[in-house]
Write a protein that holds these residues in place. Structure first.
Motif, mmCIF file in Angstrom:
data_model
loop_
_atom_site.group_PDB
_atom_site.id
_atom_site.type_symbol
_atom_site.label_atom_id
_atom_site.label_comp_id
_atom_site.label_asym_id
_atom_site.label_seq_id
_atom_site.Cartn_x
_atom_site.Cartn_y
_atom_site.Cartn_z
ATOM 1 N N SER A 116 0.853 -1.188 0.000
ATOM 2 C CA SER A 116 0.000 0.000 0.000
ATOM 3 C C SER A 116 0.889 1.239 0.000
ATOM 4 O O SER A 116 1.788 1.358 0.837
ATOM 5 N N TRP A 138 6.356 -0.979 9.559
ATOM 6 C CA TRP A 138 5.876 -0.298 10.759
ATOM 7 C C TRP A 138 4.553 0.420 10.475
ATOM 8 O O TRP A 138 4.360 0.987 9.401
ATOM 9 N N ASN A 139 3.670 0.431 11.470
ATOM 10 C CA ASN A 139 2.310 0.947 11.275
ATOM 11 C C ASN A 139 2.162 2.455 11.461
ATOM 12 O O ASN A 139 1.057 2.995 11.306
ATOM 13 N N GLU A 169 2.696 -8.638 8.561
ATOM 14 C CA GLU A 169 2.977 -7.269 8.138
ATOM 15 C C GLU A 169 4.434 -6.947 8.450
ATOM 16 O O GLU A 169 4.869 -7.059 9.592
ATOM 17 N N TYR A 199 2.454 -6.499 3.119
ATOM 18 C CA TYR A 199 1.786 -7.568 3.853
ATOM 19 C C TYR A 199 1.882 -8.886 3.090
ATOM 20 O O TYR A 199 1.605 -8.942 1.884
ATOM 21 N N HIS A 223 6.131 5.748 8.073
ATOM 22 C CA HIS A 223 6.330 4.355 7.681
ATOM 23 C C HIS A 223 7.624 4.181 6.879
ATOM 24 O O HIS A 223 8.480 3.393 7.234
ATOM 25 N N ASP A 251 2.505 4.297 14.233
ATOM 26 C CA ASP A 251 1.955 4.706 15.530
ATOM 27 C C ASP A 251 2.725 5.920 16.056
ATOM 28 O O ASP A 251 3.933 5.842 16.304
ATOM 29 N N ASN A 260 9.053 -3.836 11.086
ATOM 30 C CA ASN A 260 8.615 -4.324 12.394
ATOM 31 C C ASN A 260 9.635 -5.269 13.017
ATOM 32 O O ASN A 260 10.134 -6.183 12.362
ATOM 33 N N GLN A 278 3.386 2.370 2.831
ATOM 34 C CA GLN A 278 2.835 2.333 4.182
ATOM 35 C C GLN A 278 2.538 0.931 4.688
ATOM 36 O O GLN A 278 2.292 0.743 5.882
ATOM 37 N N SER A 279 2.569 -0.043 3.793
ATOM 38 C CA SER A 279 2.329 -1.417 4.231
ATOM 39 C C SER A 279 2.934 -2.376 3.220
ATOM 40 O O SER A 279 2.906 -2.124 2.007
#
Length: 287
Positions: free
Chosen positions: A12, A34-35, A31, A24, A44, A37, A146, A21-22
């Motif tokens: 994504s 990093w999300n 995943e 997966y 990201h 947060d 992650n 941003q993702s």
């Protein structure tokens, strides 16, 4: 949001900053990225352009004029045009405009081309100079992965593995500027991850022999290999006690504490002649 997808993986990418941003894995239900947060770090995988790192006094001089530019530049906070999009690739375009010219007096076209592989993603940076004069710039990556990757493991179970044994100093950072080298990697190809590695900011390397850094653990078969080719500088970073690690290949570097702020003399700066293009890429394989 632009989605790239195949049988095994889904990526994504947001037009805001053209930021991945993702990433997966559908097969592993895992995943890797990093999300964002904000408790630790609200990004990201930001794009660093037209500078990498901090500028002395957040400013530089060009042809006798002073300009002010934030750390890592403005591209990560701008909306890119989606120039092309298919299930396997997407091209994002950012052009100079009246606002960018106030802080950065150069015309440019920056394209980010994402290509999804069977188990990988490749990002190509393409910079074009449409002007009659030279274009001075830097560009870099800042993806956060992650750590830990899977339940039942902890941060200290993971390590970074270099593709060659390294003997390299890590350069200290003082108020976002490059300060002094400290002996660090001594004939080793593994760097065990610990949160306190980054309590004084990033580890910055100028002379790595490796062209690949892998994130691995002896407690899981899952990880990634980051192939960054001939990018000359590398930053490794995490926010304090954050559950991620950033692997950051750069074509450019923060100012040194002794820099005179002349953009033409900036370490690592790229000078692109009129009407020419510059292009480099990196690939991350996920497993």
């Amino acid at each position: 949001m632009i989605i790239l997808e195949n049988e095994g993986f889904r990526a994504s990418i947001s037009p805001n900053g053209a930021e991945l941003q993702s990433f997966y894995s559908k097969a592993f239900q895992l995943e890797y990225l990093w999300n964002g947060d904000a408790l630790y770090w609200p990004r990201h995988s930001p794009v660093l352009f037209p500078v990498v790192g901090g500028l002395k006094d957040d400013s530089f001089f060009y042809e006798g004029q002073e300009y002010h530019l934030v750390k890592h530049g403005f591209a990560r906070d701008m909306i890119f045009e989606v120039e092309k999009s298919t299930p396997a690739s997407a091209t994002f375009l950012l052009k100079s405009n009246d606002e960018t010219l106030k802080s950065y007096p150069f015309q440019f076209e920056l394209r980010l081309i994402y290509q999804l592989g069977a188990n990988s993603i490749t990002l190509t940076y393409e910079v074009k100079n449409p002007a009659a004069g030279p274009l001075f710039f830097s560009v870099g990556a800042h993806p956060a992965f992650n750590v830990p990757l899977i339940e039942g493991t902890v941060y200290e179970d993971y390590y970074l593995e270099f593709s060659k044994k390294e003997n390299s100093a890590a350069w200290t950072i003082d108020k976002n500027l490059i300060a002094t080298p400290v002996p660090y990697l001594k004939g080793q190809d593994k760097l065990p991850l610990q949160h306190d590695l980054f309590y004084k900011d990033a580890l910055v390397f100028k002379d790595l022999e490796s062209d690949t850094i892998s994130l691995r653990s002896d407690k899981t078969e899952h990880g990634l290999s980051y192939h960054f080719g001939d990018f000359p500088y590398m930053g490794i970073w995490a926010a304090k006690d954050a559950p991620f690690v950033c692997i950051e290949p750069w074509y450019g570097i923060a100012d040194s504490v002794a820099h005179d702020k002349d953009l033409k003399k900036k370490e690592g700066i790229i000078e692109l002649p009129p009407l020419e293009k510059w292009s480099r890429n990196w690939t991350v394989e996920f497993f």
